[in-house]
Design an enzyme around this catalytic site. Structure first.
Site, short mmCIF file in Angstrom:
data_model
loop_
_atom_site.label_atom_id
_atom_site.label_comp_id
_atom_site.label_asym_id
_atom_site.label_seq_id
_atom_site.Cartn_x
_atom_site.Cartn_y
_atom_site.Cartn_z
N ALA A 250 0.79 -1.06 0.01
CA ALA A 250 -0.25 0.21 -0.05
C ALA A 250 0.95 1.23 0.18
O ALA A 250 0.79 2.19 0.83
CB ALA A 250 -1.04 0.03 1.26
N HIS B 275 7.05 5.83 1.59
CA HIS B 275 7.79 4.72 1.12
C HIS B 275 8.68 5.05 -0.34
O HIS B 275 9.75 4.49 -0.07
CB HIS B 275 6.81 3.45 0.52
N LYS C 53 8.58 7.97 10.79
CA LYS C 53 7.25 8.15 11.26
C LYS C 53 6.87 7.01 12.51
O LYS C 53 6.30 7.25 13.50
CB LYS C 53 6.07 7.67 9.99
N ASP C 54 7.45 6.07 12.29
CA ASP C 54 7.39 4.78 13.21
C ASP C 54 8.73 4.85 13.94
O ASP C 54 9.50 3.86 13.86
CB ASP C 54 7.31 3.24 12.37
N GLN D 116 9.63 2.03 16.38
CA GLN D 116 10.38 0.97 15.56
C GLN D 116 11.49 0.98 15.15
O GLN D 116 12.27 -0.07 15.06
CB GLN D 116 8.99 0.91 14.51
N ARG E 212 -2.53 3.69 6.19
CA ARG E 212 -3.74 3.73 7.00
C ARG E 212 -4.59 4.76 6.55
O ARG E 212 -5.88 4.65 6.87
CB ARG E 212 -3.85 3.62 8.54
O1 PAF Z 1 6.81 -0.52 8.93
C1 PAF Z 1 6.26 -1.26 8.51
O2 PAF Z 1 5.80 -1.33 7.42
C2 PAF Z 1 6.52 -2.84 9.11
O3 PAF Z 1 6.45 -2.87 10.50
C3 PAF Z 1 7.94 -3.41 8.64
C4 PAF Z 1 9.09 -2.93 9.05
C5 PAF Z 1 7.92 -3.56 7.12
C6 PAF Z 1 7.91 -4.72 9.14
O4 PAF Z 1 6.75 -5.78 8.97
#
Ligand code: PAF
Length: 279
Positions: free
Chosen positions: A33, A38, A150-151, A154, A188
Site C-alpha cells: 500500500a 515509502h 514516522k514509526d 520501531q 492507513r
Molecule cells: O513499518 C512497516 O511497514 C513494518 O512494520 C515492517 C518494518 C515492514 C515490518 O513488517
C-alpha cells in the site's frame, strides 16, 4: 524493470551475484500500500546503494488485532508500477508460507524499548516486527536498510536489534513525509472517511502547539494535557498516548531540546494514527 521475486532462495542467488560484483545492496522493508513516504525511502536507498530491494509482506505476526490485519490495504499491481517508475531493482514479495513455513518456532523479542507506547497498546506487536525484520535481513542480505521516522519507536527497536544480534546492516532513518496539511503519510490514511480526513491534520497541529509551548517554557504536563484536549475536541475518539520521551532510549523526559521527542497515537473512527516530532 523491477523483477518480482517470491522465494528466499531465488533472492539469495540474485543478491549473491550482485555482491560478487562488489555491489552494496539496500533494502526498504514495507507492508505494501505504498505512498510517497515509502517512495522517499526507495529513493534514499537508490542514492545510497548500488541495488535496491523493496520488500512487501503484510506480516500477520505484528498485528494484535485480526480486524486490522484483514482491513490492511493491499494492491500489489499498483505498488509494482510505483516501484518500476522509481527504478527499484527487485520487489521481494514472499507469501506467508515462505516467511513462516510449517514448524516455524522462533520469536525475536527486544526488551525495554519495545515496552511503552506502541508496546503497551499493541501487545506483541514489536515481537512480530523484530522477528520479521530479522528474517528480512537474513533473506535479503542487504548492507543498508531504510526505515521511516514516522514509526519512531520501531526504528529504535530495529537499531537495538541489529546491535544486539550483530546483524551486519546499517539502519538508516529517513524523515517523515507529510501531506500539505501536515498529516503524516501512512498506508492507513486511505481508510479515513472524507470527514475523518478533514479532522486528521489536527493531530499534527496539536503536537506542534505542544512542542512550541514546551520550548517556550510551559510545564510539560500542562502542554500535553492541552494537546490531548485539542485532539479530542477536533473529533478524535481517543488519545492512546501522547508522551515526551528521550529520542534514543524512549525514557520519559521533561524538557525541550535534543533529544526530546513528542510521540502520539490516537484513534480517529476505526483508524489508528501515529506521529512524532522533535521538541
Ligand atoms: O513499518 C512497516 O511497514 C513494518 O512494520 C515492517 C518494518 C515492514 C515490518 O513488517
Amino acid at each position: 524493470m523491477t523483477e518480482v521475486i517470491r522465494s528466499a532462495a531465488a533472492l539469495r542467488e540474485k543478491v549473491a551475484a550482485w555482491k560478487r560484483s562488489g555491489m552494496l545492496v539496500g533494502v526498504v522493508p514495507t507492508m505494501g500500500a505504498l505512498h510517497d513516504g515509502h517512495l522517499s525511502l526507495a529513493r534514499a536507498a537508490r542514492a545510497q546503494s548500488d541495488r535496491v530491494i523493496v520488500t512487501i509482506f503484510v506480516n500477520p505476526m505484528q498485528f494484535n488485532n485480526p480486524e486490522d490485519l484483514k482491513k490492511y490495504p493491499r494492491d500489489e499491481t499498483r505498488d509494482l508500477a510505483l516501484l518500476e517508475a522509481d527504478g527499484v531493482d527487485v520487489l521481494f514479495a514472499p507469501g506467508p508460507d515462505e516467511v513462516y513455513p510449517e514448524g516455524f518456532a522462533t520469536k525475536v523479542s527486544v526488551a525495554g524499548i519495545s515496552a511503552p507506547m506502541e508496546g503497551a497498546f499493541r501487545p506483541g506487536h514489536f515481537d512480530g516486527v523484530a522477528t520479521v525484520v530479522s528474517k528480512l535481513f537474513g533473506m535479503t542480505q542487504a548492507g543498508r536498510a531504510f526505515f521511516g521516522e514516522k514509526d519512531w519507536q520501531q526504528l529504535q527497536v530495529v537499531r537495538r536489534l541489529v546491535t544486539d544480534l550483530n546483524i551486519p546492516v546499517d539502519v538508516i532513518g529517513c524523515p517523515t513525509i507529510r501531506e500539505d496539511d501536515g498529516l503524516a503519510m501512512s498506508s492507513r490514511n486511505v481508510r479515513l472517511s472524507d470527514a475523518e480526513r478533514a479532522v486528521a491534520p489536527a493531530l499534527h497541529r496539536a503536537m506542534q502547539a505542544a512542542a512550541e509551548a514546551i520550548r517556550g517554557g510551559a510545564p510539560t504536563g500542562a502542554a500535553l494535557a492541552d494537546a490531548r484536549a485539542a485532539i479530542l475536541a477536533a473529533g478524535f475518539g481517543a488519545v492512546e498516548y501522547l508522551d515526551l520521551r528521550h529520542a534514543g532510549t524512549l525514557e520519559p523526559i521533561d524538557r525541550a531540546g535534543p533529544p526530546a521527542r513528542l510521540l502520539v497515537a490516537a484513534m480517529l473512527g476505526e483508524v489508528r494514527l501515529i506521529d512524532n516530532i522533535a521538541v
